[in-house]
Design an enzyme around this catalytic site. Structure first.
Site: not given
Length: 179
Positions: A144, A162
């Site tokens: 991420k 996320d």
């Protein structure tokens, strides 16, 4: 009117499991969602304050389990003290910890930031790499964080996923993945 009909047709609620939805329908759903998001958010910006790839990388590491607002508060002093990987790599752990203490998991993040800066200096001439593999090799950098840096400062087509994005992808039956 034709668009509304297509919209209703392509995104109708279904109880079919993800794997039973034909690939073409998943592609149509994804395309429609992309069009809607592009219309609603034509120029999405990261909420984190940064001024170069290194500052974004630091802010992204700090953002784990913390609000963007809290990260932006902390990075005012942090960026003033640690402008470059060289500055940060030679900083004492306790000093870095004291600056970032308001963010969650501060001891771990302080170690990651210092070690990440050392690796940037040793392996990448103090520059943030512009590819996923090298970014993920840095301490404290997962997929991420690497994706945030790649798509924000290097204009690389990446999607930082996320929990919210993952939840929506499953809800919209674009993915069945749990991670």
């Amino acid at each position: 009117q034709k668009a509304k009909k297509i919209k209703r047709q392509n995104c109708k609620k279904t109880d079919e499991p993800y794997h039973e939805i034909p690939l073409e329908e998943k592609k149509m759903r994804a395309s429609l969602i992309q069009k809607i998001l592009d219309r609603l958010f034509p120029n999405p910006q990261t909420p984190l304050n940064y001024f170069d790839p290194f500052s974004l990388l630091c802010a992204a590491i700090l953002s784990a389990q913390t609000t963007d607002g809290k990260v932006n508060e902390v990075t005012k002093e942090f960026f003033f003290k640690y402008l470059t990987p060289s500055n940060l790599s030679s900083a004492p752990f306790e000093e870095v910890l004291n600056v970032i203490r308001p963010v969650g998991l501060a001891p771990t993040k302080a170690r990651y930031l210092i070690d990440m800066s050392k690796k940037l200096c040793q392996d990448f001439d103090g520059k943030v790499p512009n590819n996923l593999e090298d970014l993920e090799s840095l301490p404290g950098v997962g997929r991420k964080t690497a994706s945030v840096v790649l798509c924000t400062v290097f204009d690389y087509p990446a999607l930082p996923v996320d929990t919210h994005i993952l939840r929506l992808a499953v809800r919209w039956k674009l993915s069945s993945s749990k991670n």
